[in-house]
Design a protein around this motif. Structure first.
Motif, PDB file in Angstrom:
ATOM      1  N   SER A 140       0.812  -1.220   0.000  1.00  0.00           N
ATOM      2  CA  SER A 140       0.000   0.000   0.000  1.00  0.00           C
ATOM      3  C   SER A 140       0.842   1.265   0.000  1.00  0.00           C
ATOM      4  CB  SER A 140      -0.909   0.011   1.225  1.00  0.00           C
ATOM      5  OG  SER A 140      -1.593  -1.204   1.329  1.00  0.00           O
ATOM      6  N   LEU A 141       2.091   1.129   0.392  1.00  0.00           N
ATOM      7  CA  LEU A 141       2.977   2.307   0.417  1.00  0.00           C
ATOM      8  C   LEU A 141       3.398   2.635  -1.015  1.00  0.00           C
ATOM      9  CD1 LEU A 141       5.265   1.395   3.457  1.00  0.00           C
ATOM     10  CD2 LEU A 141       3.619   3.283   3.359  1.00  0.00           C
ATOM     11  N   ILE A 142       3.140   3.876  -1.430  1.00  0.00           N
ATOM     12  CA  ILE A 142       3.503   4.301  -2.789  1.00  0.00           C
ATOM     13  C   ILE A 142       4.875   4.957  -2.729  1.00  0.00           C
ATOM     14  CG2 ILE A 142       2.810   5.705  -4.759  1.00  0.00           C
ATOM     15  CD1 ILE A 142      -0.031   5.731  -3.299  1.00  0.00           C
ATOM     16  N   LYS A 143       5.796   4.402  -3.479  1.00  0.00           N
ATOM     17  CA  LYS A 143       7.165   4.930  -3.450  1.00  0.00           C
ATOM     18  C   LYS A 143       7.246   6.208  -4.279  1.00  0.00           C
ATOM     19  CE  LYS A 143      11.883   3.365  -3.978  1.00  0.00           C
ATOM     20  NZ  LYS A 143      12.735   2.225  -4.283  1.00  0.00           N
ATOM     21  N   ASP A 144       7.817   7.239  -3.701  1.00  0.00           N
ATOM     22  CA  ASP A 144       7.935   8.518  -4.394  1.00  0.00           C
ATOM     23  C   ASP A 144       8.908   8.410  -5.567  1.00  0.00           C
ATOM     24  OD1 ASP A 144       7.353  11.579  -4.086  1.00  0.00           O
ATOM     25  OD2 ASP A 144       9.517  11.436  -4.403  1.00  0.00           O
ATOM     26  N   LYS A 145       8.630   9.176  -6.627  1.00  0.00           N
ATOM     27  CA  LYS A 145       9.487   9.095  -7.818  1.00  0.00           C
ATOM     28  C   LYS A 145      10.769   9.915  -7.666  1.00  0.00           C
ATOM     29  CE  LYS A 145       5.814   9.697 -10.414  1.00  0.00           C
ATOM     30  NZ  LYS A 145       4.911  10.060 -11.503  1.00  0.00           N
ATOM     31  N   ARG A 146      10.755  10.844  -6.697  1.00  0.00           N
ATOM     32  CA  ARG A 146      11.918  11.716  -6.532  1.00  0.00           C
ATOM     33  C   ARG A 146      12.923  11.179  -5.526  1.00  0.00           C
ATOM     34  NH1 ARG A 146       6.970  15.363  -6.834  1.00  0.00           N
ATOM     35  NH2 ARG A 146       6.462  13.838  -5.251  1.00  0.00           N
ATOM     36  N   PHE A 147      12.393  10.530  -4.459  1.00  0.00           N
ATOM     37  CA  PHE A 147      13.278  10.050  -3.388  1.00  0.00           C
ATOM     38  C   PHE A 147      13.001   8.576  -3.096  1.00  0.00           C
ATOM     39  CE2 PHE A 147      12.478  14.586  -2.509  1.00  0.00           C
ATOM     40  CZ  PHE A 147      13.775  15.069  -2.602  1.00  0.00           C
TER      41      PHE A 147
END
Lengths: 87, 269
Positions: B73-80
């Motif tokens: 469910s955790l969406i990984k950020d594209k920047r970090f």
């Protein structure tokens, strides 16, 4: 400040806002029973009572209730069931 | 244990989600492992501000109800690489959040070695707002220099001092003020409460002052938290605020009107 600013003389409304906020917030803090002391009072009561009786953390309830003109500090402590504690 | 920071305000529309997104990005940019959670069930918005709205598959309520694992469910950020978003549910009602459920998610994040958990509170003082603040170690109270926002912030400060886990254990939640939409020129002309005014009325120190800026709207238009725009005053002010949250000392910037040219001085502007 511009040279012609006096033409559009403005009141200092920020100071009015500050005064109004000071009054209403002081009033609300006092009618809501104060910000801080109830949880701490409850914790300290719990510690004192536990010197003599072994009670659950939930057994102590502290509230301020209004009765007519007066605020009443309402403290209730549920003692454990004697048979349960003896067992 | 992860440090839990709630971003709250009482009043709506003062910049809680903007602030949550920027603080989360700022902490991640400093190498911390960060989760940012949207507690506004039914009115999800953090995903838009973070720019991950099309990648939401499972949400906070799915995790609490055991319909999805936390990791998926955790969406990984594209920047970090170290930044993750947990979206609010768009379809459930607010009762879907429970104290036990929230506690378990926060604990599991701590076990996953997150350094910080940023809880984006809904407006109001109902269940969602209560649960967002209940487990907090620190609180960032977002306030506009305006009467209704300041008054609501005082109510929230009262709740932080009484209705949180820390308060129940006889401890304090560490509280910070963050002023947003600050207009130094209007403060100078006496039309807006100053930083000092707000600090005096609320009895609390400021961790950041974000100047009124068109860059904030541009940032949310793009789904890129404004702290990523280090050209903008607002982005730099958020970066200062994050540094202070982490214990750094930084002088307050952008609280004085910008110097005007001769022509502007003469004719006002």
């Amino acid at each position: 400040m511009g040279l012609f600013d006096f033409l559009k003389a403005k009141k200092n409304t920020a100071s009015i806002a500050k005064d109004r906020l000071r009054i209403i917030i002081a009033q609300e803090r006092s009618t809501l029973g104060g910000r801080d002391y109830l949880p701490l009072l409850r914790q300290e009561l719990l510690e004192v009572i536990r010197k003599y009786v072994n009670i659950d953390a939930e057994a102590v309830k502290v509230d301020v209730v209004k009765e007519g003109e007066h605020d009443i500090l309402d403290i209730s402590v549920a003692l454990p069931d004697e048979r349960a504690s003896a067992a | 244990m992860a440090e839990i920071i709630v971003v709250t305000s009482g009043k709506g529309g003062v910049g809680k989600t903007t602030t949550s997104a920027s603080i989360a990005c700022g902490l991640a940019r400093r190498g911390k492992k960060v989760a940012v959670i949207d507690f506004d069930v039914g009115l999800r918005n953090l995903d838009l501000i973070m720019g991950c709205e099309r990648r939401v598959v499972y949400d906070f309520v799915n995790v609490i109800q055991g319909e999805a694992a936390l990791k998926q469910s955790l969406i990984k950020d594209k920047r970090f690489d170290t930044l993750f978003v947990l979206a609010a549910s768009q379809t459930r009602d607010k009762d879907a959040l429970t104290k036990e459920g929230v506690e378990k998610v926060l604990k599991d994040l701590g076990d996953e070695e997150f350094d910080y958990i940023v809880c984006d509170s809904p407006a109001g003082i109902e269940k969602g707002a209560f649960l967002a603040m209940y487990f907090a170690d620190q609180a960032v109270v977002v306030v506009n220099p305006e009467v209704s926002s300041v008054r609501d912030s005082d109510r929230i400060l009262g709740l932080l001092a009484s209705k949180t886990r820390r308060a129940e254990n006889g401890e304090r939640v560490k509280e910070h003020l963050l002023l947003t939409r600050y207009s130094p020129s209007r403060v100078e002309t006496g039309e807006m409460l100053s930083v000092k005014d707000v600090e005096e009325v609320l009895g609390l120190k400021t961790v950041g002052v974000i100047p009124e800026s068109g860059d904030v709207l541009n940032a949310s238009n793009k789904g890129e938290p404004v702290i990523m725009d280090m050209e903008s005053n607002a982005g730099q002010a958020y970066d200062d605020a994050v540094a202070r949250l982490m214990g750094e000392e930084r002088p307050m910037r952008f609280t004085l009107p910008e110097k005007k040219g001769f022509f502007n001085k003469l004719f006002g502007g």
